[in-house]
Scaffold this motif. Structure first.
Motif, mmCIF file in Angstrom:
data_model
loop_
_atom_site.group_PDB
_atom_site.id
_atom_site.type_symbol
_atom_site.label_atom_id
_atom_site.label_comp_id
_atom_site.label_asym_id
_atom_site.label_seq_id
_atom_site.Cartn_x
_atom_site.Cartn_y
_atom_site.Cartn_z
ATOM 1 N N ILE A 116 -42.096 -39.276 -22.698
ATOM 2 C CA ILE A 116 -41.567 -38.375 -21.509
ATOM 3 C C ILE A 116 -40.847 -39.282 -20.479
ATOM 4 N N ILE A 117 -39.599 -38.942 -20.235
ATOM 5 C CA ILE A 117 -38.742 -39.582 -19.410
ATOM 6 C C ILE A 117 -39.008 -39.246 -17.783
ATOM 7 N N ILE A 118 -39.143 -40.050 -17.016
ATOM 8 C CA ILE A 118 -39.575 -39.803 -15.555
ATOM 9 C C ILE A 118 -38.873 -40.925 -14.474
ATOM 10 N N PRO A 119 -38.084 -40.071 -13.677
ATOM 11 C CA PRO A 119 -37.527 -40.904 -12.667
ATOM 12 C C PRO A 119 -38.396 -41.597 -12.039
ATOM 13 N N GLU A 120 -38.113 -43.175 -11.877
ATOM 14 C CA GLU A 120 -39.058 -43.985 -10.795
ATOM 15 C C GLU A 120 -38.639 -44.361 -9.729
ATOM 16 N N PRO A 121 -39.237 -44.535 -8.634
ATOM 17 C CA PRO A 121 -40.701 -44.527 -8.520
ATOM 18 C C PRO A 121 -41.650 -43.021 -8.575
ATOM 19 N N PHE A 122 -42.515 -42.808 -9.251
ATOM 20 C CA PHE A 122 -43.109 -41.400 -9.508
ATOM 21 C C PHE A 122 -44.582 -41.502 -8.952
ATOM 22 N N PRO A 139 -39.261 -44.792 -18.013
ATOM 23 C CA PRO A 139 -38.715 -44.759 -16.658
ATOM 24 C C PRO A 139 -37.249 -44.753 -16.746
ATOM 25 N N VAL A 140 -36.638 -44.119 -15.793
ATOM 26 C CA VAL A 140 -35.110 -44.283 -15.460
ATOM 27 C C VAL A 140 -35.258 -44.488 -13.973
ATOM 28 N N VAL A 141 -34.600 -45.450 -13.475
ATOM 29 C CA VAL A 141 -34.663 -46.032 -12.024
ATOM 30 C C VAL A 141 -33.912 -45.224 -11.219
ATOM 31 N N SER A 142 -34.439 -44.875 -10.147
ATOM 32 C CA SER A 142 -33.786 -44.366 -9.060
ATOM 33 C C SER A 142 -34.092 -45.651 -7.820
ATOM 34 N N LYS A 143 -32.703 -45.637 -6.715
ATOM 35 C CA LYS A 143 -32.702 -46.647 -6.030
ATOM 36 C C LYS A 143 -32.946 -46.180 -4.492
ATOM 37 N N PRO A 151 -31.084 -40.257 -10.643
ATOM 38 C CA PRO A 151 -30.183 -41.098 -11.454
ATOM 39 C C PRO A 151 -28.960 -40.680 -12.230
ATOM 40 N N PRO A 152 -27.962 -41.077 -12.355
ATOM 41 C CA PRO A 152 -26.943 -40.564 -13.294
ATOM 42 C C PRO A 152 -27.220 -40.070 -14.285
ATOM 43 N N ILE A 153 -26.860 -38.797 -14.959
ATOM 44 C CA ILE A 153 -27.428 -38.036 -16.145
ATOM 45 C C ILE A 153 -27.024 -38.876 -17.387
ATOM 46 N N GLU A 154 -26.111 -39.710 -17.379
ATOM 47 C CA GLU A 154 -26.053 -40.530 -18.398
ATOM 48 C C GLU A 154 -27.169 -41.920 -18.765
ATOM 49 N N ASP A 155 -27.854 -42.040 -17.487
ATOM 50 C CA ASP A 155 -28.988 -42.878 -17.549
ATOM 51 C C ASP A 155 -30.067 -42.036 -18.637
ATOM 52 N N PHE A 156 -30.169 -40.905 -18.249
ATOM 53 C CA PHE A 156 -31.198 -40.069 -19.166
ATOM 54 C C PHE A 156 -30.727 -39.972 -20.550
ATOM 55 N N LYS A 158 -29.074 -41.873 -22.300
ATOM 56 C CA LYS A 158 -29.409 -43.211 -23.042
ATOM 57 C C LYS A 158 -30.609 -43.181 -23.512
ATOM 58 N N LEU A 159 -31.603 -42.624 -22.861
ATOM 59 C CA LEU A 159 -32.974 -42.770 -23.252
ATOM 60 C C LEU A 159 -33.771 -41.814 -24.211
ATOM 61 N N ILE A 160 -32.970 -40.862 -24.197
ATOM 62 C CA ILE A 160 -33.410 -39.702 -25.189
ATOM 63 C C ILE A 160 -33.491 -40.169 -26.790
ATOM 64 N N THR A 161 -34.571 -40.050 -27.154
ATOM 65 C CA THR A 161 -34.727 -40.278 -28.710
ATOM 66 C C THR A 161 -35.256 -39.481 -29.392
ATOM 67 N N PRO A 162 -35.556 -39.360 -30.832
ATOM 68 C CA PRO A 162 -36.445 -38.061 -31.269
ATOM 69 C C PRO A 162 -37.805 -38.275 -30.942
ATOM 70 N N LYS A 163 -38.236 -39.029 -30.375
ATOM 71 C CA LYS A 163 -39.790 -38.974 -29.868
ATOM 72 C C LYS A 163 -39.634 -38.358 -28.410
#
Length: 396
Positions: A116-122, A139-143, A151-156, A158-163
């Motif tokens: 599960i992808i979550i913007p951090e901090p969470f 995690p996908v980093v927010s600043k 975070p930019p949607i491209e950052d999400f 990049k992290l999406i996999t079959p899992k």
């Protein structure tokens, strides 16, 4: 000696509660501890909810229905309709707090080692729920420089996999106080539909949206009916943290049916708390208007006072009642413990939540703290003064 499970050993400690023994020791020594560490509102619970419990005529405290009574769920659906979120009673599962709703959601959509992808901090307990379910948090980093915006949607991408099974957000955010815009929500809606995954939104702070901004729920996004799962709770909305009543809300019939099986295993949500919550749903809008006004006032004072401290950087919350402050130190965990053990001003000190525990990426948030502005303004002003004096002493 029998061993502890690997899962048990990997369960993370709460960054909010792990310092409690140090705070208790300080109090035993006669010190006053100003609590900035936990989101326990000082706002009074609506009297209508308390009276409903006091005045009920139950003679047997029976099991309630697993998913909550139909009448109760109908009333909850009515609450959502007032917020322009249109669901039916059958789309709602009553849970023991938002925590259980999230646990049921994770158990319903993901298997062991799924992601599960979550913007951090969470919210730190997301880590705990995921660990308990055998799910990997990605995690996908927010600043802080971006006020913790999405975070930019491209950052999400990049992290999406079959899992990958879902993206999870908190809106408004704990611990950041960031309120996602409608445009940001629609960007997430687009990506989860493209990849056929879920979008889970923790919306327990829905009422706390500031600066004339309006909360936009994922349940309001068109075409997202099969992907959207909302986690909700009455804890903060009605200042009823101890009631432990939450909701899992989705139009996806398979998810609801599966979550109900998890709910059946725990039998039923607490009866008295449901009685209190059903009554609380009649709370007038004026209650929320006054509470929102109070939190805006507290936020403005807190941010103003924090900005006066040398070397402190602070994000401006647009919702909830938390903010992240970056301090001119290396280790906020050490600083937070030192505050409780070794520092005082006129026999007072403050308790904060080190922010590293709200990140999944190792090393991030080490010099940040989360502050909950759930105290009156005089206490907040005093707390920031003590914090400023503490920083001078600690750095010196």
């Amino acid at each position: 000696m029998p061993s502890i499970s690997r899962k048990g050993l990997s369960m993370p400690q709460s960054p909010i509660r792990k310092l409690v023994p140090f705070a208790e020791n300080a109090k035993k020594k006669g010190m006053k501890v100003i609590h900035l560490n936990i989101g326990q509102p000082d706002i009074k619970t609506p009297q209508i909810a308390l009276d409903a419990v006091k005045n009920n005529d139950l003679t047997v405290l029976e099991y309630s229905r697993t998913e909550g009574s139909e009448a109760f769920r109908e009333k909850v659906a009515g609450y959502y309709a007032k917020n322009e979120i249109f669901v039916t009673a059958n789309d709602i599962l009553i849970t023991t707090g938002g925590s259980e709703a999230l646990s049921f959601a994770m158990g319903s959509i993901a298997d062991n080692c799924d992601e599960i992808i979550i913007p951090e901090p969470f919210y730190a307990n997301y880590n705990g729920f995921a660990t308990a379910a055998g799910i990997k948090v990605v995690p996908v980093v927010s600043k802080i420089e971006d006020n913790f915006a999405l975070p930019p949607i491209e950052d999400f991408e990049k992290l999406i996999t079959p899992k990958t099974k879902a993206i999870l957000i908190c809106n408004p955010g704990n611990p950041t106080g960031y309120l996602y815009s409608k445009e940001e929500i629609l960007k997430l809606a687009k990506i989860v539909k493209e990849h056929d995954i879920y979008l889970i939104s923790d919306e327990v702070y829905r009422e706390f949206a500031y600066d004339n901004k309006k909360h936009f729920s994922i349940l309001q996004a068109e075409g997202l009916e099969q992907n959207a799962i909302v986690i909700d709770s009455v804890s903060k909305r009605y200042s009823m943290c101890g009631a432990r009543i939450g909701y899992l809300v989705t139009k996806n019939k398979e998810v609801i049916a599966t979550a109900i099986k998890f709910a059946q295993a725990r039998l039923s949500p607490p009866t008295y708390a449901q009685i209190a919550t059903e009554a609380a749903l009649d709370t007038p809008q004026s209650y929320f208007d006054e509470v929102r006004e109070e939190y805006v006032s507290r936020r403005d004072l807190l941010i103003s006072e924090l900005k006066k401290l040398d070397g402190v950087k602070v994000a401006r919350p647009q919702g909830a009642f938390y903010c992240i402050a970056e301090l001119p130190i290396k280790d906020a965990d050490d600083f937070a413990q030192w505050l409780l053990e070794d520092f005082r001003v006129a026999n007072e000190t403050v308790m904060v939540a080190p922010a590293a525990g709200f990140y999944a990426t190792e090393g991030l948030g080490k010099n940040q703290i989360r502050i909950a502005y759930v105290l009156d303004k005089e206490s907040l002003k005093r707390a920031v003064h003590i914090l400023g004096e503490a920083l001078k002493s600690y750095i010196g």
